[in-house]
Design a protein around this motif. Structure first.
Motif, PDB file in Angstrom:
ATOM      1  N   ARG A 184       0.835  -1.214   0.000  1.00  9.91           N
ATOM      2  CA  ARG A 184       0.000   0.000   0.000  1.00  9.91           C
ATOM      3  C   ARG A 184       0.868   1.263   0.000  1.00  9.91           C
ATOM      4  O   ARG A 184       0.584   2.216  -0.723  1.00  9.91           O
ATOM      5  N   VAL A 185       1.930   1.243   0.801  1.00 10.07           N
ATOM      6  CA  VAL A 185       2.828   2.399   0.848  1.00 10.07           C
ATOM      7  C   VAL A 185       3.491   2.609  -0.514  1.00 10.07           C
ATOM      8  O   VAL A 185       3.579   3.734  -1.007  1.00 10.07           O
ATOM      9  N   ALA A 186       3.950   1.536  -1.138  1.00 15.30           N
ATOM     10  CA  ALA A 186       4.578   1.635  -2.456  1.00 15.30           C
ATOM     11  C   ALA A 186       3.600   2.206  -3.484  1.00 15.30           C
ATOM     12  O   ALA A 186       3.966   3.073  -4.291  1.00 15.30           O
ATOM     13  N   ALA A 187       2.363   1.740  -3.437  1.00 15.90           N
ATOM     14  CA  ALA A 187       1.342   2.239  -4.368  1.00 15.90           C
ATOM     15  C   ALA A 187       1.071   3.726  -4.128  1.00 15.90           C
ATOM     16  O   ALA A 187       0.790   4.476  -5.064  1.00 15.90           O
ATOM     17  N   PHE A 188       1.176   4.165  -2.874  1.00 11.81           N
ATOM     18  CA  PHE A 188       0.969   5.569  -2.530  1.00 11.81           C
ATOM     19  C   PHE A 188       2.152   6.433  -2.970  1.00 11.81           C
ATOM     20  O   PHE A 188       1.973   7.528  -3.481  1.00 11.81           O
ATOM     21  N   VAL A 189       3.376   5.915  -2.790  1.00  8.29           N
ATOM     22  CA  VAL A 189       4.587   6.679  -3.070  1.00  8.29           C
ATOM     23  C   VAL A 189       4.864   6.799  -4.565  1.00  8.29           C
ATOM     24  O   VAL A 189       5.295   7.855  -5.042  1.00  8.29           O
ATOM     25  N   LYS A 190       4.636   5.758  -5.321  1.00 11.22           N
ATOM     26  CA  LYS A 190       5.015   5.713  -6.736  1.00 11.22           C
ATOM     27  C   LYS A 190       4.522   6.908  -7.557  1.00 11.22           C
ATOM     28  O   LYS A 190       5.310   7.503  -8.307  1.00 11.22           O
ATOM     29  N   PRO A 191       3.270   7.326  -7.436  1.00 11.87           N
ATOM     30  CA  PRO A 191       2.817   8.454  -8.274  1.00 11.87           C
ATOM     31  C   PRO A 191       3.448   9.803  -7.905  1.00 11.87           C
ATOM     32  O   PRO A 191       3.311  10.769  -8.631  1.00 11.87           O
ATOM     33  N   MET A 192       4.165   9.868  -6.792  1.00 13.08           N
ATOM     34  CA  MET A 192       4.757  11.135  -6.364  1.00 13.08           C
ATOM     35  C   MET A 192       5.960  11.539  -7.217  1.00 13.08           C
ATOM     36  O   MET A 192       6.333  12.702  -7.240  1.00 13.08           O
ATOM     37  N   ASP A 193       6.593  10.566  -7.865  1.00 11.13           N
ATOM     38  CA  ASP A 193       7.759  10.862  -8.700  1.00 11.13           C
ATOM     39  C   ASP A 193       7.760   9.894  -9.878  1.00 11.13           C
ATOM     40  O   ASP A 193       8.051   8.713  -9.715  1.00 11.13           O
ATOM     41  N   ASP A 194       7.439  10.411 -11.053  1.00  9.33           N
ATOM     42  CA  ASP A 194       7.375   9.572 -12.258  1.00  9.33           C
ATOM     43  C   ASP A 194       8.711   8.919 -12.597  1.00  9.33           C
ATOM     44  O   ASP A 194       8.758   7.935 -13.320  1.00  9.33           O
ATOM     45  N   TYR A 195       9.790   9.497 -12.095  1.00  7.80           N
ATOM     46  CA  TYR A 195      11.115   9.006 -12.438  1.00  7.80           C
ATOM     47  C   TYR A 195      11.673   8.022 -11.413  1.00  7.80           C
ATOM     48  O   TYR A 195      12.677   7.374 -11.666  1.00  7.80           O
ATOM     49  N   ALA A 196      11.064   7.931 -10.252  1.00 11.35           N
ATOM     50  CA  ALA A 196      11.589   7.079  -9.184  1.00 11.35           C
ATOM     51  C   ALA A 196      11.368   5.604  -9.508  1.00 11.35           C
ATOM     52  O   ALA A 196      10.441   5.231 -10.232  1.00 11.35           O
ATOM     53  N   ILE A 197      12.251   4.787  -8.941  1.00 10.38           N
ATOM     54  CA  ILE A 197      12.065   3.347  -8.979  1.00 10.38           C
ATOM     55  C   ILE A 197      11.685   2.938  -7.566  1.00 10.38           C
ATOM     56  O   ILE A 197      12.413   3.233  -6.607  1.00 10.38           O
ATOM     57  N   VAL A 198      10.528   2.315  -7.428  1.00 15.19           N
ATOM     58  CA  VAL A 198      10.012   1.904  -6.119  1.00 15.19           C
ATOM     59  C   VAL A 198       9.981   0.380  -6.080  1.00 15.19           C
ATOM     60  O   VAL A 198       9.394  -0.250  -6.957  1.00 15.19           O
ATOM     61  N   THR A 199      10.633  -0.184  -5.074  1.00 14.94           N
ATOM     62  CA  THR A 199      10.653  -1.643  -4.936  1.00 14.94           C
ATOM     63  C   THR A 199      10.104  -2.036  -3.573  1.00 14.94           C
ATOM     64  O   THR A 199      10.170  -1.260  -2.618  1.00 14.94           O
ATOM     65  N   VAL A 200       9.560  -3.235  -3.505  1.00 15.89           N
ATOM     66  CA  VAL A 200       9.058  -3.785  -2.241  1.00 15.89           C
ATOM     67  C   VAL A 200       9.688  -5.154  -2.051  1.00 15.89           C
ATOM     68  O   VAL A 200       9.647  -5.996  -2.956  1.00 15.89           O
TER      69      VAL A 200
END
Length: 166
Positions: free
Chosen positions: A99-115
């Motif tokens: 849930r946190v990853a899904a929340f964080v991802k749209p904040m930066d189109d360039y970021a790579i978010v991993t879980v």
């Protein structure tokens, strides 16, 4: 903070090109350490962005979803090449981490978010601006990004850099 000042070596001493600025920031008789500074090459900068743009415009269609723009391509390859800032968020559970990853991802189109398990890691590309990255670090990051791009495209290392050099 003292702004960068330019000096000319006359064979006996370093002579400030703008003595008024030197007088404003230095004290006669004091000892100062000098570090040589090399300005970034504008040609290298232009070559880098032209090579990235050219490579992006020739990406296979299957890669366009992951890299919809040349800027996304550059930033994600910077991250993959190790020029990234990492932030970790430890969550109470795997579900919360998702849930946190899904929340964080749209904040930066360039970021790579991993879980992984209950830990969310957010990687953001370091800035390659002249202010943030000197000549040596820029050249190193440029080389690593273009090599990562060659690897991504499955071409010989150096091919992307050469394609724009001609």
């Amino acid at each position: 903070m003292i702004p960068p000042l330019h000096f000319r070596w006359d064979g006996d001493a370093l002579v400030p090109l703008r003595p008024i600025l030197a007088d404003r920031h230095y004290v006669v008789g004091e000892t100062y350490s000098i570090v040589e500074h090399h300005d970034r090459s504008a040609n290298s900068h232009r070559h880098y962005f032209a090579a990235l743009g050219n490579a992006w415009s020739n990406l296979p269609d299957r890669m366009l979803e992951e890299f919809p723009t040349a800027e996304v391509l550059r930033k994600k390859l910077l991250i993959r090449a190790g020029y990234a800032d990492e932030r970790s968020i430890v969550c109470a559970s795997k579900a919360e981490a998702q849930r946190v990853a899904a929340f964080v991802k749209p904040m930066d189109d360039y970021a790579i978010v991993t879980v992984r398990e209950a830990v969310v890691r957010v990687y953001t590309a370091q800035s390659q601006s002249v202010k943030a990255m000197g000549a040596k670090a820029f050249q190193e990051s440029k080389t690593k990004v273009l090599e990562a791009l060659d690897d991504l495209l499955g071409v010989e290392r150096g091919a992307t850099a050469r394609s724009e050099a001609a």
